[in-house]
Motif scaffolding. Structure first.
Motif, PDB file in Angstrom:
ATOM      1  N   SER A  72      26.473  38.869  62.231  1.00 54.91           N
ATOM      2  CA  SER A  72      25.106  38.906  62.750  1.00 54.91           C
ATOM      3  C   SER A  72      24.192  37.948  61.985  1.00 54.91           C
ATOM      4  CB  SER A  72      24.543  40.324  62.680  1.00 54.91           C
ATOM      5  OG  SER A  72      24.485  40.745  61.336  1.00 54.91           O
ATOM      6  N   GLU A  73      24.603  37.587  60.769  1.00 53.67           N
ATOM      7  CA  GLU A  73      23.809  36.664  59.961  1.00 53.67           C
ATOM      8  C   GLU A  73      24.688  35.526  59.459  1.00 53.67           C
ATOM      9  OE1 GLU A  73      22.438  39.387  56.941  1.00 53.67           O
ATOM     10  OE2 GLU A  73      20.474  39.464  57.881  1.00 53.67           O
ATOM     11  N   ILE A  74      24.077  34.370  59.300  1.00 55.67           N
ATOM     12  CA  ILE A  74      24.775  33.222  58.724  1.00 55.67           C
ATOM     13  C   ILE A  74      24.441  33.183  57.238  1.00 55.67           C
ATOM     14  CG2 ILE A  74      24.931  30.713  58.700  1.00 55.67           C
ATOM     15  CD1 ILE A  74      24.186  30.755  61.659  1.00 55.67           C
ATOM     16  N   ASP A  75      25.464  33.162  56.431  1.00 56.76           N
ATOM     17  CA  ASP A  75      25.309  33.114  54.977  1.00 56.76           C
ATOM     18  C   ASP A  75      25.866  31.767  54.503  1.00 56.76           C
ATOM     19  OD1 ASP A  75      25.284  33.434  52.264  1.00 56.76           O
ATOM     20  OD2 ASP A  75      26.298  35.372  52.271  1.00 56.76           O
ATOM     21  N   LEU A  76      24.966  30.800  54.212  1.00 57.82           N
ATOM     22  CA  LEU A  76      25.416  29.461  53.831  1.00 57.82           C
ATOM     23  C   LEU A  76      26.220  29.480  52.535  1.00 57.82           C
ATOM     24  CD1 LEU A  76      22.388  27.177  54.697  1.00 57.82           C
ATOM     25  CD2 LEU A  76      24.619  27.214  55.774  1.00 57.82           C
ATOM     26  N   MET A  77      25.866  30.346  51.599  1.00 60.23           N
ATOM     27  CA  MET A  77      26.628  30.414  50.352  1.00 60.23           C
ATOM     28  C   MET A  77      28.068  30.829  50.638  1.00 60.23           C
ATOM     29  SD  MET A  77      25.045  29.327  47.780  1.00 60.23           S
ATOM     30  CE  MET A  77      26.250  29.841  46.598  1.00 60.23           C
ATOM     31  N   TYR A  78      28.243  31.789  51.548  1.00 61.28           N
ATOM     32  CA  TYR A  78      29.598  32.216  51.905  1.00 61.28           C
ATOM     33  C   TYR A  78      30.340  31.068  52.584  1.00 61.28           C
ATOM     34  CZ  TYR A  78      33.405  34.664  54.168  1.00 61.28           C
ATOM     35  OH  TYR A  78      34.644  35.055  54.584  1.00 61.28           O
ATOM     36  N   GLU A  79      29.644  30.362  53.483  1.00 59.14           N
ATOM     37  CA  GLU A  79      30.259  29.232  54.178  1.00 59.14           C
ATOM     38  C   GLU A  79      30.698  28.157  53.175  1.00 59.14           C
ATOM     39  OE1 GLU A  79      30.891  28.857  57.475  1.00 59.14           O
ATOM     40  OE2 GLU A  79      30.189  30.893  57.815  1.00 59.14           O
ATOM     41  N   TYR A  80      29.843  27.855  52.212  1.00 59.64           N
ATOM     42  CA  TYR A  80      30.187  26.838  51.214  1.00 59.64           C
ATOM     43  C   TYR A  80      31.326  27.300  50.316  1.00 59.64           C
ATOM     44  CZ  TYR A  80      26.921  22.980  51.720  1.00 59.64           C
ATOM     45  OH  TYR A  80      26.279  21.854  52.158  1.00 59.64           O
ATOM     46  N   SER A  81      31.455  28.599  50.084  1.00 63.50           N
ATOM     47  CA  SER A  81      32.533  29.065  49.218  1.00 63.50           C
ATOM     48  C   SER A  81      33.882  29.012  49.934  1.00 63.50           C
ATOM     49  CB  SER A  81      32.238  30.486  48.720  1.00 63.50           C
ATOM     50  OG  SER A  81      32.318  31.409  49.778  1.00 63.50           O
ATOM     51  N   LYS A  82      33.882  29.035  51.255  1.00 68.27           N
ATOM     52  CA  LYS A  82      35.133  29.052  52.009  1.00 68.27           C
ATOM     53  C   LYS A  82      35.568  27.683  52.517  1.00 68.27           C
ATOM     54  CE  LYS A  82      35.617  33.307  51.352  1.00 68.27           C
ATOM     55  NZ  LYS A  82      36.415  33.657  50.207  1.00 68.27           N
ATOM     56  N   LYS A  83      34.624  26.816  52.872  1.00 68.95           N
ATOM     57  CA  LYS A  83      35.007  25.518  53.433  1.00 68.95           C
ATOM     58  C   LYS A  83      33.887  24.518  53.199  1.00 68.95           C
ATOM     59  CE  LYS A  83      33.253  26.842  57.936  1.00 68.95           C
ATOM     60  NZ  LYS A  83      33.481  27.093  59.294  1.00 68.95           N
ATOM     61  N   ASP A  84      34.247  23.248  53.330  1.00 67.74           N
ATOM     62  CA  ASP A  84      33.269  22.180  53.195  1.00 67.74           C
ATOM     63  C   ASP A  84      32.591  21.987  54.543  1.00 67.74           C
ATOM     64  OD1 ASP A  84      31.730  20.087  52.450  1.00 67.74           O
ATOM     65  OD2 ASP A  84      33.383  18.734  51.980  1.00 67.74           O
ATOM     66  N   ILE A 105      22.199  18.948  49.599  1.00 68.10           N
ATOM     67  CA  ILE A 105      23.067  20.056  49.182  1.00 68.10           C
ATOM     68  C   ILE A 105      24.486  19.683  49.591  1.00 68.10           C
ATOM     69  CG2 ILE A 105      23.561  22.510  49.417  1.00 68.10           C
ATOM     70  CD1 ILE A 105      20.625  22.858  50.328  1.00 68.10           C
ATOM     71  N   SER A 106      25.407  19.731  48.638  1.00 70.30           N
ATOM     72  CA  SER A 106      26.796  19.380  48.930  1.00 70.30           C
ATOM     73  C   SER A 106      27.742  20.313  48.180  1.00 70.30           C
ATOM     74  CB  SER A 106      27.067  17.919  48.568  1.00 70.30           C
ATOM     75  OG  SER A 106      26.805  17.702  47.208  1.00 70.30           O
ATOM     76  N   ARG A 107      29.023  20.163  48.442  1.00 69.98           N
ATOM     77  CA  ARG A 107      30.049  21.026  47.855  1.00 69.98           C
ATOM     78  C   ARG A 107      31.051  20.149  47.110  1.00 69.98           C
ATOM     79  NH1 ARG A 107      35.230  23.021  50.136  1.00 69.98           N
ATOM     80  NH2 ARG A 107      35.595  25.119  49.363  1.00 69.98           N
ATOM     81  N   LYS A 108      31.530  20.644  45.977  1.00 73.96           N
ATOM     82  CA  LYS A 108      32.596  19.959  45.248  1.00 73.96           C
ATOM     83  C   LYS A 108      33.552  21.015  44.712  1.00 73.96           C
ATOM     84  CE  LYS A 108      30.411  19.819  40.715  1.00 73.96           C
ATOM     85  NZ  LYS A 108      30.018  18.999  39.577  1.00 73.96           N
ATOM     86  N   ILE A 109      34.780  20.596  44.457  1.00 73.84           N
ATOM     87  CA  ILE A 109      35.803  21.497  43.921  1.00 73.84           C
ATOM     88  C   ILE A 109      36.027  21.141  42.454  1.00 73.84           C
ATOM     89  CG2 ILE A 109      38.195  22.284  44.112  1.00 73.84           C
ATOM     90  CD1 ILE A 109      36.517  23.091  46.493  1.00 73.84           C
ATOM     91  N   VAL A 110      35.882  22.133  41.571  1.00 67.65           N
ATOM     92  CA  VAL A 110      36.133  21.968  40.145  1.00 67.65           C
ATOM     93  C   VAL A 110      37.076  23.079  39.718  1.00 67.65           C
ATOM     94  CG1 VAL A 110      35.096  21.956  37.846  1.00 67.65           C
ATOM     95  CG2 VAL A 110      33.833  20.987  39.775  1.00 67.65           C
ATOM     96  N   SER A 111      38.230  22.702  39.190  1.00 68.86           N
ATOM     97  CA  SER A 111      39.252  23.669  38.754  1.00 68.86           C
ATOM     98  C   SER A 111      39.607  24.634  39.886  1.00 68.86           C
ATOM     99  CB  SER A 111      38.790  24.449  37.528  1.00 68.86           C
ATOM    100  OG  SER A 111      38.506  23.576  36.471  1.00 68.86           O
ATOM    101  N   ASP A 112      39.809  24.089  41.063  1.00 71.04           N
ATOM    102  CA  ASP A 112      40.181  24.855  42.266  1.00 71.04           C
ATOM    103  C   ASP A 112      39.138  25.880  42.686  1.00 71.04           C
ATOM    104  OD1 ASP A 112      42.566  23.469  42.517  1.00 71.04           O
ATOM    105  OD2 ASP A 112      43.643  24.878  41.218  1.00 71.04           O
ATOM    106  N   LYS A 113      37.900  25.716  42.253  1.00 69.47           N
ATOM    107  CA  LYS A 113      36.822  26.622  42.653  1.00 69.47           C
ATOM    108  C   LYS A 113      35.712  25.811  43.302  1.00 69.47           C
ATOM    109  CE  LYS A 113      37.817  30.143  39.347  1.00 69.47           C
ATOM    110  NZ  LYS A 113      37.358  31.410  38.945  1.00 69.47           N
ATOM    111  N   LEU A 141      28.565  27.768  40.793  1.00 66.24           N
ATOM    112  CA  LEU A 141      29.759  28.282  41.440  1.00 66.24           C
ATOM    113  C   LEU A 141      29.345  28.950  42.748  1.00 66.24           C
ATOM    114  CD1 LEU A 141      32.808  28.584  40.929  1.00 66.24           C
ATOM    115  CD2 LEU A 141      32.319  30.758  39.840  1.00 66.24           C
ATOM    116  N   ALA A 142      29.953  28.571  43.855  1.00 62.24           N
ATOM    117  CA  ALA A 142      29.546  29.083  45.168  1.00 62.24           C
ATOM    118  C   ALA A 142      29.723  30.595  45.271  1.00 62.24           C
ATOM    119  CB  ALA A 142      30.330  28.382  46.274  1.00 62.24           C
ATOM    120  N   GLU A 143      30.711  31.129  44.571  1.00 60.16           N
ATOM    121  CA  GLU A 143      30.941  32.572  44.636  1.00 60.16           C
ATOM    122  C   GLU A 143      29.958  33.344  43.769  1.00 60.16           C
ATOM    123  OE1 GLU A 143      34.928  32.555  43.306  1.00 60.16           O
ATOM    124  OE2 GLU A 143      35.720  31.869  45.230  1.00 60.16           O
TER     125      GLU A 143
END
Length: 161
Positions: A72-84, A105-113, A141-143
């Motif tokens: 019912s809601e879009i959670d951008l933090m959740y989206e960024y934690s799961k996919k680019d 605002i962008s996403r990067k992977i550091v130590s598989d996180k 950290l996105a999580e």
């Protein structure tokens, strides 16, 4: 007569020196004011970017009668934690103030996180037309957005406690 002439020359030299010193101080004050305005524009951009990520928004595809498992809601933090989902950018201009901010605002992977990066460029143009720029950068950290690393280039580097 020569003593009076030397006295006036000495007074003139001292007066010119004092006026030059006052002029330099006032230009330094204006420069510092411009830098502070640009700095706070960049800081505001980071806060706006973080708030946009943490705020949950209504999902336009949500239908309570449909079993398609759409939230019912879009959670951008959740989206960024799961996919680019790509970079999000916004350019904000405050009319008649000379202030603007660019946010990315962008996403990067550091130590598989997955980490979220927010970069903000604050700009301030004074009445004389001089442009001053300040860049702010935060990543977390996105999580767990409470873990963050701040990097603001003016006047000090801010580290959270």
């Amino acid at each position: 007569m020569i003593i009076v002439l030397m006295f006036f020359v000495l007074i003139s030299v001292i007066s010119v020196s004092v006026l030059k010193l006052i002029s330099l101080n006032s230009s330094e004050i204006l420069s510092q004011e411009n830098k502070i305005n640009a700095y706070y524009c960049a800081l505001s951009g980071i806060e706006l970017g973080t708030a946009a990520l943490l705020e949950k928004k209504p999902n336009p595809n949500y239908n309570p009668l449909d079993d398609n498992n759409e939230p019912s809601e879009i959670d951008l933090m959740y989206e960024y934690s799961k996919k680019d989902i790509g970079s999000l950018t916004q350019d904000i201009i405050l009319p008649d103030t000379g202030k603007s901010v660019y946010i990315e605002i962008s996403r990067k992977i550091v130590s598989d996180k997955p980490w979220v990066e927010i970069t903000s460029i604050g700009k301030y143009k004074n009445k004389a037309g001089k442009l001053t720029t300040s860049v702010g950068h935060v990543s977390f950290l996105a999580e767990n957005p409470k873990i963050n690393e701040w990097d603001l280039n003016y006047p000090v580097k801010i580290k959270p406690r």
